[in-house]
Design an enzyme around this catalytic site. Structure first.
Site, mmCIF file in Angstrom:
data_model
loop_
_atom_site.group_PDB
_atom_site.id
_atom_site.type_symbol
_atom_site.label_atom_id
_atom_site.label_comp_id
_atom_site.label_asym_id
_atom_site.label_seq_id
_atom_site.Cartn_x
_atom_site.Cartn_y
_atom_site.Cartn_z
ATOM 1 N N HIS A 158 0.815 -1.223 0.000
ATOM 2 C CA HIS A 158 0.000 0.000 0.000
ATOM 3 C C HIS A 158 0.848 1.271 0.000
ATOM 4 C CE1 HIS A 158 -4.055 -1.796 0.806
ATOM 5 N NE2 HIS A 158 -3.264 -2.830 0.998
ATOM 6 N N ASP A 366 3.342 9.476 -0.747
ATOM 7 C CA ASP A 366 2.162 8.677 -0.399
ATOM 8 C C ASP A 366 1.987 7.578 -1.433
ATOM 9 O OD1 ASP A 366 -0.126 8.066 1.091
ATOM 10 O OD2 ASP A 366 -0.774 10.163 1.179
HETATM 11 C C1 GDG Z 1 -2.319 3.881 3.270
HETATM 12 C C2 GDG Z 1 -1.287 4.547 2.336
HETATM 13 C C3 GDG Z 1 -2.934 4.398 0.463
HETATM 14 C C4 GDG Z 1 -8.989 9.931 7.564
HETATM 15 N N1 GDG Z 1 -9.376 10.708 8.575
HETATM 16 C C5 GDG Z 1 -10.618 10.345 8.904
HETATM 17 C C6 GDG Z 1 -10.992 9.287 8.069
HETATM 18 N N2 GDG Z 1 -9.980 9.055 7.256
HETATM 19 C C7 GDG Z 1 -9.978 8.054 6.169
HETATM 20 C C8 GDG Z 1 -10.001 8.733 4.831
HETATM 21 C C9 GDG Z 1 -9.381 7.677 3.934
HETATM 22 C C10 GDG Z 1 -8.415 6.985 4.871
HETATM 23 O O1 GDG Z 1 -8.792 7.287 6.212
HETATM 24 C C11 GDG Z 1 -6.980 7.466 4.683
HETATM 25 O O2 GDG Z 1 -6.469 6.869 3.526
HETATM 26 P P1 GDG Z 1 -5.213 7.411 2.734
HETATM 27 O O3 GDG Z 1 -5.099 6.622 1.499
HETATM 28 O O4 GDG Z 1 -5.392 8.863 2.477
HETATM 29 O O5 GDG Z 1 -3.944 7.251 3.688
HETATM 30 P P2 GDG Z 1 -3.284 6.115 4.665
HETATM 31 O O6 GDG Z 1 -4.083 5.895 5.881
HETATM 32 O O7 GDG Z 1 -1.874 6.564 4.894
HETATM 33 O O8 GDG Z 1 -3.292 4.772 3.795
HETATM 34 C C12 GDG Z 1 -1.991 5.325 1.235
HETATM 35 C C13 GDG Z 1 -3.813 3.603 1.409
HETATM 36 O O9 GDG Z 1 -3.069 2.947 2.437
HETATM 37 C C14 GDG Z 1 -4.609 2.537 0.657
HETATM 38 O O10 GDG Z 1 -3.770 1.702 -0.052
HETATM 39 O O11 GDG Z 1 -3.754 5.173 -0.375
HETATM 40 O O12 GDG Z 1 -1.038 5.880 0.347
HETATM 41 O O13 GDG Z 1 -0.411 5.401 3.092
HETATM 42 O O14 GDG Z 1 -10.337 6.760 3.505
HETATM 43 O O15 GDG Z 1 -11.295 9.092 4.504
HETATM 44 N N3 GDG Z 1 -12.185 8.672 8.129
HETATM 45 C C15 GDG Z 1 -13.061 9.121 9.089
HETATM 46 N N4 GDG Z 1 -12.755 10.135 9.937
HETATM 47 C C16 GDG Z 1 -11.549 10.786 9.881
HETATM 48 O O16 GDG Z 1 -11.288 11.693 10.685
HETATM 49 N N5 GDG Z 1 -14.270 8.545 9.192
#
Ligand code: GDG
Length: 459
Positions: A158, A366
């Site tokens: 990821h 990222d």
């Molecule tokens: C890893 C990789 C890759 C965030 N704050 C809240 C909340 N979130 C949710 C978002 C989104 C998820 O969490 C975060 O996903 P990201 O992809 O932006 O980042 P990582 O957690 O670092 O994920 C990344 C991912 O894995 C998938 O392969 O894209 O590059 O680092 O869905 O919406 N959700 C809620 N409240 C929050 O305050 N409900």
């Protein structure tokens, strides 16, 4: 295809309302598994005093069977906080300066991967397809092979795979990469990650690409390709539309008092570029005085990995920085930055994305970044906002309608904010439509199907 067994470090049980916790992997895998059903095995998040734990805790929710194991406190310290989050995570995010390599932690990492293999073994039937996720479990496939399992095994990373120069700085790099060769298929987020991986094999002379996407290393043949992860695009768009009726979202709308809303959403992590983002926002306001009292920047940042010292320090640093900027550029009737340091509900999140004129997504590095994709999906087609996106997010390879920025370039990022806020509606619509069409065609179901089709092809 036989049953699907997904293995990841954490297995987050959905909340009572069915919504997943903050974190990209959890959000994407829950969406993928609820469609087809299957088993999801991993750590419960709890520690146990017993080195030989009892049977796996089994929980059935909808079509998913969750199989959870506890870990000992030593395991958590060495494998999870130690090697996974203080060596692999910083290294893969190009932060070798933050990597704390220790032999004890590395031994713990391999030991816990063997433990996972032994815990998983009784669940595996001959035609099951096993899909391992992320950097915590790179050696797991090799452990399973050693136990005699010949099932199809796929692995998906990821986070980014960095260039060879960085990978070789990690003392254990060869043992780590060896684990991947025992899979049938290795998936990366982008073509860049795949190229870096292929480049590493060549440079170290431990493998080569024998045909497009076909690799030979450690005496084994396997495939590797890019599978950009995604979201439930159509469902999220509908969800965001409905969220506008919620009282929380209405309250939020009233509280910005007609100002343009800029939104940032990230787990608190140094890879997300939050401090650089705040600085660029300050620069934007200072160099564009016409926007004073006309914008609100809302940064939502749930805590994560608070046990790791860098994260704890960051929490303080970001809060102080937001306070300092508000003190410097705010006025009696205007708080420029609103900073929320905890998780908010998914409904409110979707509504806030839709309210926001700018999605401000500027990680320093990222793997993909699902927030960027969620922001696009949540927009009102008649008056979509503008995505300002770091060129160092995997999502930048796909979302060409975004304003791409280099987050290290404060001036450039500040200018992009100004451009986003003054962009004519026709251009906003055109940029958004192209991104939305792409995300509708490439949603999380297509991601999952694409990976599993390739994994099971020729099985
Ligand atoms: C890893 C990789 C890759 C965030 N704050 C809240 C909340 N979130 C949710 C978002 C989104 C998820 O969490 C975060 O996903 P990201 O992809 O932006 O980042 P990582 O957690 O670092 O994920 C990344 C991912 O894995 C998938 O392969 O894209 O590059 O680092 O869905 O919406 N959700 C809620 N409240 C929050 O305050 N409900």
């Amino acid at each position: 295809m036989g049953r699907l067994i997904v293995v990841s470090n954490r297995v987050p049980l959905p909340a009572k309302d069915g919504s997943p916790p903050a974190g990209g992997l959890a959000v994407a895998l829950q969406a993928a598994l609820k469609e087809r059903g299957g088993i999801w095995m991993g750590w419960s998040g709890k520690t146990s005093a017993e080195a030989e734990p009892g049977p796996l805790a089994i929980e059935e929710r909808d079509a998913i069977t969750y199989a959870l194991t506890d870990l000992t406190a030593t395991d958590v310290e060495e494998y999870y906080h130690g090697f996974a989050n203080r060596v692999l995570w910083p290294l893969c995010h190009y932060r070798m300066d933050l990597a704390e390599y220790g032999r004890k932690e590395m031994a713990g990492y391999f030991r816990v991967n063997r433990f996972f293999a032994h815990r998983l073994a009784p669940l595996i039937k001959p035609d099951d397809v096993i899909w391992i996720h992320d950097y915590h479990l790179i050696p797991l496939a090799a452990e399973l092979r050693q136990m005699g399992f010949s099932n199809r095994i796929g692995f998906f990373l990821h986070i980014p795979w960095p260039p060879a120069d960085l990978v070789v700085m990690m003392p254990a790099h060869q043992e780590i990469v060896r684990g991947l060769a025992y899979c049938d298929l290795v998936g990366f987020q982008t073509d860049y990650d795949l190229q870096n991986f292929a480049g590493y094999l060549r440079r170290e002379e431990i493998g080569d690409e024998v045909g497009p996407g076909r690799f030979r290393s450690h005496g084994r043949m396997f495939r590797a390709a890019a599978y950009p992860i995604s979201i439930e695009t159509a469902a999220f768009a509908a969800f965001a539309g409905k969220a506008m009726a919620s009282s929380m979202v209405r309250k939020a709308q009233q509280s910005v008092e007609g100002r343009d809303l800029i939104i940032g959403v990230d787990r608190l992590d140094y890879s997300k570029g939050i401090t650089q983002r705040l600085e660029a926002f300050e620069r934007f306001v200072v160099t564009n005085p016409g926007y004073q009292n006309k914008v609100t920047f809302l940064q939502v940042t749930p805590k994560s990995r608070s046990e790791v010292p860098e994260y704890e320090q960051m929490q303080k640093m970001v809060a102080e920085q937001a306070g300092r900027i508000n003190g410097a550029i705010g006025t009696v009737d205007w708080v420029p930055i609103r900073y929320i340091n905890r998780s908010i509900g998914r409904n409110l999140l979707a509504g806030l994305y839709r309210l926001a004129s700018v999605g401000y997504v500027t990680p320093l590095r990222d793997g993909m970044n699902l927030v960027a994709k969620e922001y696009v999906a949540a927009q009102d087609p008649e008056k979509p906002g503008v995505l300002v996106l770091s060129r160092f997010a995997g999502a930048a390879r796909e979302l060409k309608g975004a304003l791409l920025v280099n987050p290290y370039d404060t001036e450039g990022t500040a200018n992009a904010l100004a451009k986003a806020l003054s962009m004519p509606l026709a251009e906003r619509k055109e940029r958004w439509r192209a991104m939305m069409d792409h995300l509708l065609a490439h949603d999380v179901a297509a991601w999952c199907q694409g990976f599993l089709d390739d994994l099971t092809a020729g099985a």
